[in-house]
Design an enzyme around this catalytic site. Structure first.
Site, PDB file in Angstrom:
ATOM      1  N   ASP A  66      34.964  51.201  23.968  1.00  0.00           N
ATOM      2  CA  ASP A  66      34.190  51.504  25.167  1.00  0.00           C
ATOM      3  C   ASP A  66      32.782  50.978  24.898  1.00  0.00           C
ATOM      4  O   ASP A  66      32.061  51.515  24.047  1.00  0.00           O
ATOM      5  CB  ASP A  66      34.175  53.022  25.402  1.00  0.00           C
ATOM      6  CG  ASP A  66      33.314  53.412  26.599  1.00  0.00           C
ATOM      7  OD1 ASP A  66      32.583  52.552  27.127  1.00  0.00           O
ATOM      8  OD2 ASP A  66      33.378  54.586  26.989  1.00  0.00           O
ATOM      9  N   SER A 148      26.915  37.451  37.105  1.00  0.00           N
ATOM     10  CA  SER A 148      27.643  37.261  38.364  1.00  0.00           C
ATOM     11  C   SER A 148      26.750  36.494  39.324  1.00  0.00           C
ATOM     12  O   SER A 148      25.515  36.550  39.216  1.00  0.00           O
ATOM     13  CB  SER A 148      27.979  38.621  38.977  1.00  0.00           C
ATOM     14  OG  SER A 148      28.438  38.469  40.308  1.00  0.00           O
ATOM     15  N   TYR A 160      25.563  47.388  41.260  1.00  0.00           N
ATOM     16  CA  TYR A 160      26.172  46.218  40.631  1.00  0.00           C
ATOM     17  C   TYR A 160      25.228  45.018  40.642  1.00  0.00           C
ATOM     18  O   TYR A 160      25.014  44.370  39.611  1.00  0.00           O
ATOM     19  CB  TYR A 160      27.468  45.860  41.353  1.00  0.00           C
ATOM     20  CG  TYR A 160      28.204  44.693  40.725  1.00  0.00           C
ATOM     21  CD1 TYR A 160      28.939  44.874  39.562  1.00  0.00           C
ATOM     22  CD2 TYR A 160      28.161  43.415  41.290  1.00  0.00           C
ATOM     23  CE1 TYR A 160      29.620  43.810  38.971  1.00  0.00           C
ATOM     24  CE2 TYR A 160      28.822  42.352  40.713  1.00  0.00           C
ATOM     25  CZ  TYR A 160      29.559  42.559  39.563  1.00  0.00           C
ATOM     26  OH  TYR A 160      30.218  41.508  38.979  1.00  0.00           O
ATOM     27  N   LYS A 164      23.685  43.044  37.261  1.00  0.00           N
ATOM     28  CA  LYS A 164      23.999  41.662  36.881  1.00  0.00           C
ATOM     29  C   LYS A 164      22.729  40.804  36.791  1.00  0.00           C
ATOM     30  O   LYS A 164      22.672  39.840  36.019  1.00  0.00           O
ATOM     31  CB  LYS A 164      25.023  41.072  37.854  1.00  0.00           C
ATOM     32  CG  LYS A 164      26.405  41.712  37.710  1.00  0.00           C
ATOM     33  CD  LYS A 164      26.957  41.499  36.305  1.00  0.00           C
ATOM     34  CE  LYS A 164      28.313  42.147  36.078  1.00  0.00           C
ATOM     35  NZ  LYS A 164      28.856  41.903  34.733  1.00  0.00           N
TER      36      LYS A 164
HETATM   37  N1  LIG Z   1      36.330  38.923  39.456  1.00  0.00           N
HETATM   38  C1  LIG Z   1      35.221  38.459  40.004  1.00  0.00           C
HETATM   39  O1  LIG Z   1      35.245  37.927  41.113  1.00  0.00           O
HETATM   40  C2  LIG Z   1      33.907  38.553  39.265  1.00  0.00           C
HETATM   41  C3  LIG Z   1      32.802  37.858  39.793  1.00  0.00           C
HETATM   42  C4  LIG Z   1      31.592  37.904  39.126  1.00  0.00           C
HETATM   43  C5  LIG Z   1      31.484  38.594  37.935  1.00  0.00           C
HETATM   44  N2  LIG Z   1      32.560  39.248  37.430  1.00  0.00           N
HETATM   45  C6  LIG Z   1      32.376  39.952  36.143  1.00  0.00           C
HETATM   46  O2  LIG Z   1      33.369  39.515  35.239  1.00  0.00           O
HETATM   47  C7  LIG Z   1      33.670  40.559  34.325  1.00  0.00           C
HETATM   48  C8  LIG Z   1      35.165  40.813  34.336  1.00  0.00           C
HETATM   49  O3  LIG Z   1      35.529  41.179  35.645  1.00  0.00           O
HETATM   50  P1  LIG Z   1      37.032  41.197  36.164  1.00  0.00           P
HETATM   51  O4  LIG Z   1      36.978  40.817  37.595  1.00  0.00           O
HETATM   52  O5  LIG Z   1      37.934  40.475  35.244  1.00  0.00           O
HETATM   53  O6  LIG Z   1      37.304  42.771  36.121  1.00  0.00           O
HETATM   54  P2  LIG Z   1      38.632  43.585  35.789  1.00  0.00           P
HETATM   55  O7  LIG Z   1      38.410  44.933  36.389  1.00  0.00           O
HETATM   56  O8  LIG Z   1      39.842  42.816  36.177  1.00  0.00           O
HETATM   57  O9  LIG Z   1      38.587  43.681  34.201  1.00  0.00           O
HETATM   58  C9  LIG Z   1      37.544  44.355  33.568  1.00  0.00           C
HETATM   59  C10 LIG Z   1      38.033  44.825  32.216  1.00  0.00           C
HETATM   60  O10 LIG Z   1      36.954  45.537  31.613  1.00  0.00           O
HETATM   61  C11 LIG Z   1      37.468  46.735  31.042  1.00  0.00           C
HETATM   62  N3  LIG Z   1      36.430  47.748  30.949  1.00  0.00           N
HETATM   63  C12 LIG Z   1      35.909  48.512  31.951  1.00  0.00           C
HETATM   64  N4  LIG Z   1      34.996  49.362  31.450  1.00  0.00           N
HETATM   65  C13 LIG Z   1      34.940  49.130  30.114  1.00  0.00           C
HETATM   66  C14 LIG Z   1      34.205  49.703  29.056  1.00  0.00           C
HETATM   67  N5  LIG Z   1      33.344  50.718  29.264  1.00  0.00           N
HETATM   68  N6  LIG Z   1      34.381  49.206  27.813  1.00  0.00           N
HETATM   69  C15 LIG Z   1      35.261  48.205  27.585  1.00  0.00           C
HETATM   70  N7  LIG Z   1      36.017  47.662  28.547  1.00  0.00           N
HETATM   71  C16 LIG Z   1      35.853  48.113  29.796  1.00  0.00           C
HETATM   72  C17 LIG Z   1      38.602  47.156  31.984  1.00  0.00           C
HETATM   73  O11 LIG Z   1      39.510  48.044  31.349  1.00  0.00           O
HETATM   74  C18 LIG Z   1      39.216  45.800  32.319  1.00  0.00           C
HETATM   75  O12 LIG Z   1      40.221  45.440  31.408  1.00  0.00           O
HETATM   76  C19 LIG Z   1      32.838  41.763  34.767  1.00  0.00           C
HETATM   77  O13 LIG Z   1      31.660  41.820  33.999  1.00  0.00           O
HETATM   78  C20 LIG Z   1      32.523  41.457  36.207  1.00  0.00           C
HETATM   79  O14 LIG Z   1      31.359  42.085  36.652  1.00  0.00           O
HETATM   80  C21 LIG Z   1      33.763  39.254  38.064  1.00  0.00           C
END
Ligand SMILES: NC(=O)c1ccc[n+]([C@@H]2O[C@H](COP(=O)([O-])OP(=O)(O)OC[C@H]3O[C@@H](n4cnc5c(N)ncnc54)[C@H](O)[C@@H]3O)[C@@H](O)[C@H]2O)c1
Length: 266
Positions: A66, A148, A160, A164
């Site tokens: 975590d 992001s 959020y 970011k």
């Molecule tokens: N998907 C998008 O469109 C998008 C766009 C911009 C930025 N992001 C960023 O990319 C990253 C990944 O996003 P995603 O879309 O794959 O999300 P997701 O929800 O699919 O995966 C996130 C992962 O992080 C883990 N997680 C959550 N809290 C945690 C903690 N406290 N400690 C360790 N692990 C933890 C979750 O269990 C999950 O496996 C994030 O930082 C998100 O903000 C995503």
């Protein structure tokens, strides 16, 4: 003169990478891409089963973590270095978003604190622990913080979007500080990237002409008009991380790299 071999520039053989939040989504794509480039990858997540599934796919390693727990982060980074023989690349990917978003009047103190404890405190804890190890080893390193496009174009909400933007600026500050140690620190800024089950919804792929059109004002609006015409794939984020982790980007530090299908042109 010897002709350079570009394939050597992206070869991460012998490098150890730690990817947080690698149980699914973008973190899984990043883990796959780093492993494909030759890195030994430690996948961490609060979801150990998912992290293990990712690790199994790439012949990597998994641990529960975590990122909002400072002591656990210190232990996890040290354990990665001790068990795998170093720590060359850290990818701070773990993050939370939609469940803590919404109109400002609906955001409770608890929602605010919880999101920032993962998205900002977590990035800071991991950067600090990894920098300590990298500096002590003296071999340089790479830190890639997942920000992001919302850092620049708000739309998900104050919790959020603010978190970011903080990640993007922490990245710059750290790049400046760690450059003398040959540690490059960069931010990846994904645009809409499909991480759910099933195929992504269609996008129009038909951006408006550059003049005369009002700017899109909602996230859904922008996604519908995404210039590349489709949602991003986690592996597309992973490829950019390989660039930032490899010798291809030796002279690149402190940047905010949008990988967004043209989102920021809208
Ligand atoms: N998907 C998008 O469109 C998008 C766009 C911009 C930025 N992001 C960023 O990319 C990253 C990944 O996003 P995603 O879309 O794959 O999300 P997701 O929800 O699919 O995966 C996130 C992962 O992080 C883990 N997680 C959550 N809290 C945690 C903690 N406290 N400690 C360790 N692990 C933890 C979750 O269990 C999950 O496996 C994030 O930082 C998100 O903000 C995503």
């Amino acid at each position: 003169m010897t002709t350079p071999d570009p394939s050597a520039w992206i070869d991460l053989t012998g490098k150890v990478a730690h990817v947080t939040g690698g149980a699914k989504g973008i973190g899984r794509g990043i883990s796959r891409a780093l492993a494909a480039a030759g890195a030994t990858v430690m996948v961490s997540d609060v979801n150990l089963e998912g992290a293990q599934a990712t690790a199994n796919e790439i012949d990597g390693h998994a641990m529960t973590l975590d990122v909002s727990d400072r002591a656990a982060v210190d232990e996890a980074m040290q354990k990665t270095a001790d068990s795998l023989g170093g720590l060359d690349v850290l990818v701070n990917n773990a993050g939370v978003y939609l469940e803590f978003g919404g109109p400002v009047r609906d955001i409770t103190d608890d929602m605010w604190r919880t999101l920032w404890s993962v998205n900002v405190d977590g990035v800071f804890y991991c950067c600090r622990a990894a920098a300590d190890i990298m500096i002590n080893h003296g071999n340089g390193g790479r830190i890639i913080n997942v920000s992001s496009t919302q850092a620049v174009t708000p739309g998900v909400g104050v919790t959020y979007d603010g978190s970011k933007a903080a990640v993007a600026q922490i990245t710059k500050a750290l790049a400046l500080e760690l450059a003398p140690h040959n540690i490059n620190v960069n931010a990846l800024a994904p645009g809409p990237t499909w991480v759910n089950e099933g195929p992504p919804p269609a996008t129009a792929g038909n951006p408006p002409p550059p003049s005369g059109e009002p700017l899109a004002d909602t996230v859904a609006d922008r996604i519908a008009r995404l210039p590349k015409g489709h949602w991003g794939d986690p592996m597309e984020q992973g490829k950019a991380v390989v660039f930032l982790a490899s010798s291809m980007s030796d002279f690149v530090t402190g940047i905010y790299l949008p990988v967004d299908g043209g989102w920021l042109t809208l």
